[in-house]
Design a protein around this motif. Structure first.
Motif, PDB file in Angstrom:
ATOM      1  N   GLU A 230       0.836  -1.189   0.000  1.00  0.00           N
ATOM      2  CA  GLU A 230       0.000   0.000   0.000  1.00  0.00           C
ATOM      3  C   GLU A 230       0.877   1.248   0.000  1.00  0.00           C
ATOM      4  OE1 GLU A 230      -4.060  -1.726   1.758  1.00  0.00           O
ATOM      5  OE2 GLU A 230      -3.259   0.119   2.623  1.00  0.00           O
ATOM      6  N   ARG A 231       0.278   2.332  -0.426  1.00  0.00           N
ATOM      7  CA  ARG A 231       0.987   3.602  -0.415  1.00  0.00           C
ATOM      8  C   ARG A 231       1.248   4.013   1.032  1.00  0.00           C
ATOM      9  NH1 ARG A 231      -1.071   8.247  -4.474  1.00  0.00           N
ATOM     10  NH2 ARG A 231      -0.998   6.372  -5.777  1.00  0.00           N
ATOM     11  N   GLU A 232       2.459   4.518   1.309  1.00  0.00           N
ATOM     12  CA  GLU A 232       2.816   4.897   2.665  1.00  0.00           C
ATOM     13  C   GLU A 232       3.411   6.294   2.697  1.00  0.00           C
ATOM     14  OE1 GLU A 232       5.774   2.243   4.251  1.00  0.00           O
ATOM     15  OE2 GLU A 232       7.329   2.938   2.878  1.00  0.00           O
ATOM     16  N   PHE A 233       3.230   6.925   3.842  1.00  0.00           N
ATOM     17  CA  PHE A 233       3.750   8.268   4.081  1.00  0.00           C
ATOM     18  C   PHE A 233       5.266   8.227   4.180  1.00  0.00           C
ATOM     19  CE2 PHE A 233       4.226  12.409   5.826  1.00  0.00           C
ATOM     20  CZ  PHE A 233       5.114  12.299   6.897  1.00  0.00           C
ATOM     21  N   VAL A 234       5.920   9.254   3.601  1.00  0.00           N
ATOM     22  CA  VAL A 234       7.372   9.368   3.692  1.00  0.00           C
ATOM     23  C   VAL A 234       7.763  10.632   4.458  1.00  0.00           C
ATOM     24  CG1 VAL A 234       9.512   9.659   2.380  1.00  0.00           C
ATOM     25  CG2 VAL A 234       7.731   8.098   1.544  1.00  0.00           C
ATOM     26  N   SER A 235       7.235  11.781   4.018  1.00  0.00           N
ATOM     27  CA  SER A 235       7.651  13.033   4.636  1.00  0.00           C
ATOM     28  C   SER A 235       6.651  14.128   4.320  1.00  0.00           C
ATOM     29  CB  SER A 235       9.041  13.420   4.110  1.00  0.00           C
ATOM     30  OG  SER A 235       9.531  14.582   4.751  1.00  0.00           O
ATOM     31  N   VAL A 236       6.649  15.162   5.161  1.00  0.00           N
ATOM     32  CA  VAL A 236       5.745  16.300   4.975  1.00  0.00           C
ATOM     33  C   VAL A 236       6.460  17.584   5.370  1.00  0.00           C
ATOM     34  CG1 VAL A 236       4.752  16.075   7.295  1.00  0.00           C
ATOM     35  CG2 VAL A 236       3.444  17.230   5.492  1.00  0.00           C
ATOM     36  N   ILE A 237       6.079  18.675   4.713  1.00  0.00           N
ATOM     37  CA  ILE A 237       6.572  19.995   5.087  1.00  0.00           C
ATOM     38  C   ILE A 237       5.429  20.983   4.937  1.00  0.00           C
ATOM     39  CG2 ILE A 237       7.474  20.468   2.755  1.00  0.00           C
ATOM     40  CD1 ILE A 237       9.792  22.004   4.193  1.00  0.00           C
ATOM     41  N   ASP A 238       5.283  21.881   5.927  1.00  0.00           N
ATOM     42  CA  ASP A 238       4.234  22.878   5.797  1.00  0.00           C
ATOM     43  C   ASP A 238       4.839  24.203   5.353  1.00  0.00           C
ATOM     44  OD1 ASP A 238       3.664  23.540   9.376  1.00  0.00           O
ATOM     45  OD2 ASP A 238       5.256  24.198   8.018  1.00  0.00           O
ATOM     46  N   GLU A 239       3.984  25.181   5.140  1.00  0.00           N
ATOM     47  CA  GLU A 239       4.467  26.446   4.570  1.00  0.00           C
ATOM     48  C   GLU A 239       5.317  27.233   5.568  1.00  0.00           C
ATOM     49  OE1 GLU A 239       1.052  28.647   3.351  1.00  0.00           O
ATOM     50  OE2 GLU A 239      -0.059  28.183   5.161  1.00  0.00           O
ATOM     51  N   ASP A 240       5.304  26.823   6.821  1.00  0.00           N
ATOM     52  CA  ASP A 240       6.184  27.446   7.817  1.00  0.00           C
ATOM     53  C   ASP A 240       7.527  26.721   7.926  1.00  0.00           C
ATOM     54  OD1 ASP A 240       3.286  27.952   9.851  1.00  0.00           O
ATOM     55  OD2 ASP A 240       4.294  29.383   8.528  1.00  0.00           O
ATOM     56  N   GLY A 241       7.666  25.662   7.151  1.00  0.00           N
ATOM     57  CA  GLY A 241       8.922  24.924   7.152  1.00  0.00           C
ATOM     58  C   GLY A 241       8.999  23.786   8.141  1.00  0.00           C
ATOM     59  N   LYS A 242       7.923  23.521   8.832  1.00  0.00           N
ATOM     60  CA  LYS A 242       7.925  22.390   9.775  1.00  0.00           C
ATOM     61  C   LYS A 242       7.889  21.097   8.992  1.00  0.00           C
ATOM     62  CE  LYS A 242       5.520  24.980  13.358  1.00  0.00           C
ATOM     63  NZ  LYS A 242       4.265  25.123  14.120  1.00  0.00           N
ATOM     64  N   THR A 243       8.687  20.150   9.429  1.00  0.00           N
ATOM     65  CA  THR A 243       8.820  18.890   8.693  1.00  0.00           C
ATOM     66  C   THR A 243       8.478  17.684   9.548  1.00  0.00           C
ATOM     67  OG1 THR A 243      11.167  18.722   9.263  1.00  0.00           O
ATOM     68  CG2 THR A 243      10.622  19.846   7.204  1.00  0.00           C
TER      69      THR A 243
ATOM     70  N   TYR B 124       8.804  13.109   9.254  1.00  0.00           N
ATOM     71  CA  TYR B 124       9.349  11.991   8.484  1.00  0.00           C
ATOM     72  C   TYR B 124       8.857  10.658   9.039  1.00  0.00           C
ATOM     73  CZ  TYR B 124      12.721  15.434   6.796  1.00  0.00           C
ATOM     74  OH  TYR B 124      13.308  16.539   6.236  1.00  0.00           O
ATOM     75  N   ALA B 125       8.716   9.706   8.158  1.00  0.00           N
ATOM     76  CA  ALA B 125       8.482   8.335   8.600  1.00  0.00           C
ATOM     77  C   ALA B 125       9.757   7.840   9.274  1.00  0.00           C
ATOM     78  CB  ALA B 125       8.148   7.455   7.400  1.00  0.00           C
ATOM     79  N   ASP B 126       9.599   6.965  10.262  1.00  0.00           N
ATOM     80  CA  ASP B 126      10.767   6.455  10.988  1.00  0.00           C
ATOM     81  C   ASP B 126      11.761   5.783  10.045  1.00  0.00           C
ATOM     82  OD1 ASP B 126       8.960   5.444  14.000  1.00  0.00           O
ATOM     83  OD2 ASP B 126       9.811   7.369  13.382  1.00  0.00           O
ATOM     84  N   SER B 127      11.254   5.158   9.008  1.00  0.00           N
ATOM     85  CA  SER B 127      12.111   4.389   8.107  1.00  0.00           C
ATOM     86  C   SER B 127      13.063   5.263   7.290  1.00  0.00           C
ATOM     87  CB  SER B 127      11.253   3.545   7.159  1.00  0.00           C
ATOM     88  OG  SER B 127      10.384   4.376   6.411  1.00  0.00           O
ATOM     89  N   VAL B 128      12.788   6.567   7.212  1.00  0.00           N
ATOM     90  CA  VAL B 128      13.642   7.439   6.393  1.00  0.00           C
ATOM     91  C   VAL B 128      14.330   8.536   7.211  1.00  0.00           C
ATOM     92  CG1 VAL B 128      12.139   6.991   4.415  1.00  0.00           C
ATOM     93  CG2 VAL B 128      11.851   9.117   5.732  1.00  0.00           C
ATOM     94  N   LYS B 129      14.022   8.629   8.486  1.00  0.00           N
ATOM     95  CA  LYS B 129      14.639   9.667   9.325  1.00  0.00           C
ATOM     96  C   LYS B 129      16.143   9.558   9.299  1.00  0.00           C
ATOM     97  CE  LYS B 129      11.072  10.642  12.762  1.00  0.00           C
ATOM     98  NZ  LYS B 129      10.609  10.391  14.148  1.00  0.00           N
ATOM     99  N   GLY B 130      16.792  10.714   9.121  1.00  0.00           N
ATOM    100  CA  GLY B 130      18.246  10.734   9.090  1.00  0.00           C
ATOM    101  C   GLY B 130      18.820  10.462   7.721  1.00  0.00           C
ATOM    102  N   ARG B 131      17.989  10.004   6.796  1.00  0.00           N
ATOM    103  CA  ARG B 131      18.472   9.707   5.436  1.00  0.00           C
ATOM    104  C   ARG B 131      17.839  10.616   4.394  1.00  0.00           C
ATOM    105  NH1 ARG B 131      17.421   4.956   3.074  1.00  0.00           N
ATOM    106  NH2 ARG B 131      15.451   4.611   4.192  1.00  0.00           N
TER     107      ARG B 131
END
Length: 120
Positions: free
Chosen positions: A44-57, A59-66
């Motif tokens: 299934e489709r899964e979340f990877v990362s998000v950023i809002d217009e204020d720059g807040k980000t 990440y999914a645990d699987s990609v944090k740091g990478r």
């Protein structure tokens, strides 16, 4: 209405880096945040990362740091992917969420996706 177009996918060896881009057009001033999702074969489709217009980000645990997400003033978003692994193989999709109010109607828009293949 917002239109999204991803680019930057490709095939590479594990450990490599890739930068995905998502170009937005249309009512981009309505965009409140942009995200990256991915869908691996048979999953299934899964979340990877998000950023809002204020720059807040986020990440999914699987990609944090990478992986690192960024957003420019034109509401284009980028995903820098480092130390890629074979489990990162997927089609990567960009999503824009628009706010509700004024000429903005509170909706979600998706791009067509860009394929990333990582060989172990």
């Amino acid at each position: 209405q917002v239109t999204l177009q991803e680019s930057g996918g490709g095939s590479l060896q594990s450990g490599g880096s890739l930068r995905l881009s998502c170009a937005s057009s249309g009512y981009t001033y309505c965009i409140s945040d942009m995200s990256w999702y991915r869908q691996a074969p048979g999953k299934e489709r899964e979340f990877v990362s998000v950023i809002d217009e204020d720059g807040k980000t986020g990440y999914a645990d699987s990609v944090k740091g990478r992986f690192t997400i960024s957003l420019d003033n034109a509401k284009n978003t980028y995903l820098q992917m480092n130390s890629l692994k074979d489990v990162d193989t997927a089609v990567y999709y960009c999503k824009a969420t628009t706010r509700r109010g004024g000429r903005c109607f509170g909706n979600e828009f998706w791009g067509q996706g860009t394929r990333v293949t990582v060989a172990s």
